[in-house]
Design an enzyme around this catalytic site. Structure first.
Site, PDB file in Angstrom:
ATOM      1  N   SER A  44       0.841  -1.197   0.000  1.00 46.14           N
ATOM      2  CA  SER A  44       0.000   0.000   0.000  1.00 46.14           C
ATOM      3  C   SER A  44       0.876   1.245   0.000  1.00 46.14           C
ATOM      4  O   SER A  44       1.976   1.248   0.570  1.00 46.14           O
ATOM      5  CB  SER A  44      -0.850  -0.026   1.279  1.00 46.14           C
ATOM      6  OG  SER A  44      -1.476   1.212   1.481  1.00 46.14           O
ATOM      7  N   TYR A  90      -1.545  -0.713  10.760  1.00 46.54           N
ATOM      8  CA  TYR A  90      -1.876  -1.338   9.465  1.00 46.54           C
ATOM      9  C   TYR A  90      -0.693  -1.198   8.496  1.00 46.54           C
ATOM     10  O   TYR A  90      -0.244  -2.171   7.883  1.00 46.54           O
ATOM     11  CB  TYR A  90      -3.137  -0.691   8.863  1.00 46.54           C
ATOM     12  CG  TYR A  90      -3.327  -1.005   7.403  1.00 46.54           C
ATOM     13  CD1 TYR A  90      -3.724  -2.270   6.988  1.00 46.54           C
ATOM     14  CD2 TYR A  90      -3.080  -0.041   6.413  1.00 46.54           C
ATOM     15  CE1 TYR A  90      -3.880  -2.564   5.638  1.00 46.54           C
ATOM     16  CE2 TYR A  90      -3.230  -0.316   5.068  1.00 46.54           C
ATOM     17  CZ  TYR A  90      -3.632  -1.579   4.687  1.00 46.54           C
ATOM     18  OH  TYR A  90      -3.768  -1.872   3.345  1.00 46.54           O
ATOM     19  N   LYS A 129       2.078  -3.979   6.637  1.00 43.27           N
ATOM     20  CA  LYS A 129       2.432  -4.067   5.205  1.00 43.27           C
ATOM     21  C   LYS A 129       3.948  -3.995   5.017  1.00 43.27           C
ATOM     22  O   LYS A 129       4.523  -4.766   4.250  1.00 43.27           O
ATOM     23  CB  LYS A 129       1.742  -2.945   4.425  1.00 43.27           C
ATOM     24  CG  LYS A 129       0.224  -3.106   4.323  1.00 43.27           C
ATOM     25  CD  LYS A 129      -0.157  -4.287   3.464  1.00 43.27           C
ATOM     26  CE  LYS A 129      -1.637  -4.579   3.472  1.00 43.27           C
ATOM     27  NZ  LYS A 129      -2.008  -5.808   2.771  1.00 43.27           N
ATOM     28  N   ASN A 155      -4.937   5.002  -4.292  1.00 49.14           N
ATOM     29  CA  ASN A 155      -6.328   4.878  -3.810  1.00 49.14           C
ATOM     30  C   ASN A 155      -7.238   4.232  -4.859  1.00 49.14           C
ATOM     31  O   ASN A 155      -7.642   4.884  -5.822  1.00 49.14           O
ATOM     32  CB  ASN A 155      -6.868   6.267  -3.430  1.00 49.14           C
ATOM     33  CG  ASN A 155      -6.230   6.787  -2.163  1.00 49.14           C
ATOM     34  OD1 ASN A 155      -5.003   6.835  -2.062  1.00 49.14           O
ATOM     35  ND2 ASN A 155      -7.025   7.162  -1.181  1.00 49.14           N
ATOM     36  N   GLY A 165      -3.538  11.081  11.499  1.00 52.44           N
ATOM     37  CA  GLY A 165      -2.699  10.250  10.621  1.00 52.44           C
ATOM     38  C   GLY A 165      -2.788  10.610   9.145  1.00 52.44           C
ATOM     39  O   GLY A 165      -2.033  10.084   8.335  1.00 52.44           O
TER      40      GLY A 165
HETATM   41  P1  NAD Z   1     -11.265  -6.310   1.055  1.00 57.35           P
HETATM   42  O1  NAD Z   1     -11.544  -6.267   2.509  1.00 57.35           O
HETATM   43  O2  NAD Z   1     -12.378  -6.050   0.111  1.00 57.35           O
HETATM   44  O3  NAD Z   1     -10.579  -7.693   0.669  1.00 57.35           O
HETATM   45  C1  NAD Z   1      -9.807  -8.446   1.586  1.00 57.35           C
HETATM   46  C2  NAD Z   1     -10.370  -9.841   1.605  1.00 57.35           C
HETATM   47  O4  NAD Z   1      -9.615 -10.619   2.554  1.00 57.35           O
HETATM   48  C3  NAD Z   1     -11.827  -9.893   2.040  1.00 57.35           C
HETATM   49  O5  NAD Z   1     -12.595 -10.622   1.091  1.00 57.35           O
HETATM   50  C4  NAD Z   1     -11.787 -10.601   3.392  1.00 57.35           C
HETATM   51  O6  NAD Z   1     -12.946 -11.373   3.621  1.00 57.35           O
HETATM   52  C5  NAD Z   1     -10.529 -11.438   3.250  1.00 57.35           C
HETATM   53  N1  NAD Z   1      -9.943 -11.806   4.541  1.00 57.35           N
HETATM   54  C6  NAD Z   1      -9.716 -10.992   5.612  1.00 57.35           C
HETATM   55  N2  NAD Z   1      -9.203 -11.712   6.618  1.00 57.35           N
HETATM   56  C7  NAD Z   1      -9.084 -12.993   6.173  1.00 57.35           C
HETATM   57  C8  NAD Z   1      -8.622 -14.197   6.753  1.00 57.35           C
HETATM   58  N3  NAD Z   1      -8.150 -14.252   8.020  1.00 57.35           N
HETATM   59  N4  NAD Z   1      -8.638 -15.336   6.009  1.00 57.35           N
HETATM   60  C9  NAD Z   1      -9.119 -15.305   4.736  1.00 57.35           C
HETATM   61  N5  NAD Z   1      -9.580 -14.203   4.144  1.00 57.35           N
HETATM   62  C10 NAD Z   1      -9.554 -13.054   4.859  1.00 57.35           C
HETATM   63  O7  NAD Z   1     -10.062  -5.295   0.795  1.00 57.35           O
HETATM   64  P2  NAD Z   1      -9.475  -4.760  -0.580  1.00 57.35           P
HETATM   65  O8  NAD Z   1      -9.734  -3.311  -0.633  1.00 57.35           O
HETATM   66  O9  NAD Z   1      -9.867  -5.630  -1.698  1.00 57.35           O
HETATM   67  O10 NAD Z   1      -7.928  -4.935  -0.255  1.00 57.35           O
HETATM   68  C11 NAD Z   1      -7.203  -6.057  -0.721  1.00 57.35           C
HETATM   69  C12 NAD Z   1      -5.757  -5.937  -0.305  1.00 57.35           C
HETATM   70  O11 NAD Z   1      -5.226  -4.717  -0.816  1.00 57.35           O
HETATM   71  C13 NAD Z   1      -5.547  -5.883   1.192  1.00 57.35           C
HETATM   72  O12 NAD Z   1      -4.354  -6.572   1.486  1.00 57.35           O
HETATM   73  C14 NAD Z   1      -5.379  -4.405   1.482  1.00 57.35           C
HETATM   74  O13 NAD Z   1      -4.607  -4.203   2.624  1.00 57.35           O
HETATM   75  C15 NAD Z   1      -4.657  -3.949   0.235  1.00 57.35           C
HETATM   76  N6  NAD Z   1      -4.858  -2.536  -0.090  1.00 57.35           N
HETATM   77  C16 NAD Z   1      -6.106  -2.012  -0.186  1.00 57.35           C
HETATM   78  C17 NAD Z   1      -6.280  -0.670  -0.502  1.00 57.35           C
HETATM   79  C18 NAD Z   1      -7.653  -0.061  -0.569  1.00 57.35           C
HETATM   80  O14 NAD Z   1      -7.765   1.155  -0.427  1.00 57.35           O
HETATM   81  N7  NAD Z   1      -8.707  -0.819  -0.814  1.00 57.35           N
HETATM   82  C19 NAD Z   1      -5.161   0.131  -0.752  1.00 57.35           C
HETATM   83  C20 NAD Z   1      -3.898  -0.440  -0.660  1.00 57.35           C
HETATM   84  C21 NAD Z   1      -3.756  -1.774  -0.324  1.00 57.35           C
HETATM   85  C1  WQD Z   2      -9.032  10.022   0.912  1.00 59.98           C
HETATM   86  C2  WQD Z   2      -9.051  11.505   1.216  1.00 59.98           C
HETATM   87  C3  WQD Z   2      -9.197  12.009   3.563  1.00 59.98           C
HETATM   88  C4  WQD Z   2     -13.148  10.324   4.154  1.00 59.98           C
HETATM   89  C5  WQD Z   2      -6.699   4.876   2.890  1.00 59.98           C
HETATM   90  C6  WQD Z   2      -5.644   4.151   3.662  1.00 59.98           C
HETATM   91  C7  WQD Z   2      -4.578   3.671   2.728  1.00 59.98           C
HETATM   92  C8  WQD Z   2      -5.166   2.873   1.579  1.00 59.98           C
HETATM   93  C9  WQD Z   2      -6.260   3.613   0.898  1.00 59.98           C
HETATM   94  C10 WQD Z   2      -5.119   0.573   2.230  1.00 59.98           C
HETATM   95  C11 WQD Z   2      -8.187  11.861   2.434  1.00 59.98           C
HETATM   96  C12 WQD Z   2     -10.425  12.491   2.821  1.00 59.98           C
HETATM   97  C13 WQD Z   2     -11.974  10.755   3.569  1.00 59.98           C
HETATM   98  C14 WQD Z   2     -14.056  11.304   4.645  1.00 59.98           C
HETATM   99  C15 WQD Z   2     -12.554  13.035   3.906  1.00 59.98           C
HETATM  100  N1  WQD Z   2      -5.739   1.640   2.029  1.00 59.98           N
HETATM  101  N2  WQD Z   2     -11.689  12.080   3.451  1.00 59.98           N
HETATM  102  N3  WQD Z   2     -13.717  12.621   4.498  1.00 59.98           N
HETATM  103  O1  WQD Z   2      -6.799   7.836   3.770  1.00 59.98           O
HETATM  104  O2  WQD Z   2      -5.951   8.266   1.419  1.00 59.98           O
HETATM  105  O3  WQD Z   2      -6.085   5.998   2.273  1.00 59.98           O
HETATM  106  O4  WQD Z   2      -7.233   4.036   1.876  1.00 59.98           O
HETATM  107  O5  WQD Z   2      -3.962   0.339   2.114  1.00 59.98           O
HETATM  108  O6  WQD Z   2      -3.736   2.888   3.476  1.00 59.98           O
HETATM  109  O7  WQD Z   2      -5.096   5.035   4.601  1.00 59.98           O
HETATM  110  O8  WQD Z   2      -8.157   7.156   1.741  1.00 59.98           O
HETATM  111  O9  WQD Z   2     -10.484   7.312   1.056  1.00 59.98           O
HETATM  112  O10 WQD Z   2      -9.950   7.336   3.512  1.00 59.98           O
HETATM  113  O11 WQD Z   2      -9.331   9.307   2.120  1.00 59.98           O
HETATM  114  O12 WQD Z   2     -12.321  14.241   3.820  1.00 59.98           O
HETATM  115  O13 WQD Z   2     -15.108  11.001   5.208  1.00 59.98           O
HETATM  116  O14 WQD Z   2     -10.384  11.887   1.564  1.00 59.98           O
HETATM  117  O15 WQD Z   2      -8.806  12.942   4.525  1.00 59.98           O
HETATM  118  O16 WQD Z   2      -7.602  13.098   2.156  1.00 59.98           O
HETATM  119  P1  WQD Z   2      -6.704   7.420   2.386  1.00 59.98           P
HETATM  120  P2  WQD Z   2      -9.560   7.711   2.141  1.00 59.98           P
END
Ligand code: NAD
Ligand code: WQD
Length: 388
Positions: free
Chosen positions: A128, A156, A160, A197, A335
């Site tokens: 991430s 979190y 990662k 994002n 954060g």
């Molecule tokens: P998501 O929650 O939709 O998908 C994660 C999946 O993992 C879910 O289906 C959940 O049921 C499954 N899971 C959780 N714990 C588990 C366990 N113990 N055993 C088996 N399955 C389990 O999230 P996403 O947005 O699709 O994210 C996928 C990956 O990408 C994650 O590793 C997340 O950290 C990473 N990521 C997400 C974002 C984002 O903003 N969505 C950004 C950067 C990185």
């Molecule tokens: C986007 C922007 C907020 C909600 C998070 C995780 C990151 C990654 C992606 C997993 C920011 C603003 C948001 C609200 C707002 N996930 N905001 N009001 O924080 O960039 O990233 O998701 O790895 O690790 O931190 O994404 O969508 O929460 O926020 O003003 O109600 O929108 O401050 O600037 P973020 P977000």
């Protein structure tokens, strides 16, 4: 004819399900494992409706190493893994860090151990942009290149970065072992994908993000405002006040009027929103790169390289909905950082991958999904969409 067989952990989740679709469309066989903690099996039906193929599915917990062994035994052709399964709520990770380490770090150790026993040696890992923390603390690191020193600011993010290190150490150890044994050490390769994002849904309107609890990301929250599930969006922006991750605006009654005062063009924070289809395509090319080029461990940013402010996003989403969406400025979220915009050049050059879809595409697709599926996967999508 399949081109290979891939295990996708977390494959019913948001990014995992779109990646499963991309792989099936590219003629991979796909085996999904997920414990459905934050997703539903319905995602598999939607994948099948779109591409006519269905992943195999096993409901297992990634913390259960023996369960992984069972899956690899049942599917001996698996040669690669894409590892999504994780807990991902930044705020919650400060409340229950051990659960985050147990699932995100412990789950990866189980997976790597089982892969090693089954001679499966390619892994694509969901990292991430959050591992970079506040890149503005360094000169010339916005947009953020992969060389930017990492420094996650929450548990979190630390899960990662820890997993990135574990994968690096394990790949190195396995390659050294193979070399000592006089075997080809092309085996053991890892793509560390640092996503910015993710945004949007499938253009068909039948597949999208369907989290089980309350969303906390900007676009899903805006979609809830648009559909009437939420009165207004809270814009995190006033630097004089702080807001807790559960959404209680500390001090917002004390200081009026609140204002946005990030150092950006309009005072709100900047992010790099990447369409989910482009992100899924990034996994396919990274996987193919590992299989063809055997690079060892390599990190790639997956982002567009274009930053957008929160106000810009409100405007873009309001435009596709066709009316102004209400918002209120509150204190900054703990954060949050000013700017997380990717420098995606390494992925552009090495993977020949580039995000192609626009922010407007992401907003339009998200709105089509939300309007047509207000209950997400807990309802049947409209007939006209299924037939399209
Ligand atoms: P998501 O929650 O939709 O998908 C994660 C999946 O993992 C879910 O289906 C959940 O049921 C499954 N899971 C959780 N714990 C588990 C366990 N113990 N055993 C088996 N399955 C389990 O999230 P996403 O947005 O699709 O994210 C996928 C990956 O990408 C994650 O590793 C997340 O950290 C990473 N990521 C997400 C974002 C984002 O903003 N969505 C950004 C950067 C990185
Ligand atoms: C986007 C922007 C907020 C909600 C998070 C995780 C990151 C990654 C992606 C997993 C920011 C603003 C948001 C609200 C707002 N996930 N905001 N009001 O924080 O960039 O990233 O998701 O790895 O690790 O931190 O994404 O969508 O929460 O926020 O003003 O109600 O929108 O401050 O600037 P973020 P977000």
């Amino acid at each position: 004819m399949t081109v290979g067989s891939v295990l996708i952990t977390g494959g019913t989740g948001y990014i995992g399900s779109f990646t499963a679709l991309a792989l099936l469309e590219a003629d991979y066989e796909v085996v999904v494992v997920d414990n459905l903690y934050n997703s539903s099996e319905e995602a598999l039906n939607r994948i099948e409706s779109i591409c006519g193929k269905r992943p195999h599915f096993h409901n297992i917990d990634v913390r259960d190493e023996a369960a992984f062994d069972g899956v690899f035994d049942a599917h001996p052709h698996i040669d690669s893994v894409i590892h999504f399964a994780a807990l991902k709520a930044v705020g919650e990770s400060s409340d229950i860090p051990l659960e985050y380490y147990r699932t995100n770090v412990g789950g990866t150790i189980s997976l790597l151990s089982s892969m090693t026993r089954h001679n499966v040696s390619n892994i694509v890992f969901s990292s991430s942009a959050t591992v970079y923390g506040d890149a503005t603390r360094f000169p010339n690191m916005i947009p953020i290149p992969e060389e930017c020193p990492i420094g996650p600011t929450n548990p979190y993010g630390r899960t990662k970065s820890t997993v990135e290190s574990i994968i690096t150490d394990h790949v190195q150890a396995q390659r050294n072992k193979l070399k000592r044994e006089g075997k080809s050490f092309d085996h053991w390769n890892a793509a560390v994908l640092r996503y910015f994002n993710p945004a949007g849904s499938h253009p068909s309107g039948i597949m999208g993000e369907d989290p089980q609890g309350v969303p906390y990301n900007l676009l899903p929250l805006l979609a809830q405002v648009a559909i009437g599930k939420r009165e207004k969006l809270l814009v995190f922006g006033d630097g004089r006040t702080a807001i807790s991750h559960v959404g209680f605006p500390y001090g917002s009654r004390l200081l009026t009027p609140l204002t946005v005062d990030y150092d950006s063009s309009d005072g709100t924070a900047i992010r790099d929103y990447i369409h989910i289809l482009d992100l899924a395509a990034g996994h396919l090319v990274a996987l193919n790169y590992l299989r063809d080029h055997h690079p060892g461990v390599r990190a790639w940013n997956l982002g567009t390289g274009k930053g957008s402010t929160v106000f810009h996003m409100i405007k873009a989403f309001s435009a596709v909905v066709g009316r102004d969406l209400p918002y209120e400025v509150v204190g900054r979220r703990e954060g949050d950082v000013l700017d997380l915009t990717a420098n995606p050049r390494r992925a552009n050059d090495e993977l020949k991958w580039k995000a192609e879809r626009t922010l407007e595409d992401a907003c339009a697709d998200l709105w089509r999904w939300t309007e047509n599926n207000p209950l997400g996967y807990r309802q049947t999508p409209p007939e006209n969409l299924l037939e399209a």
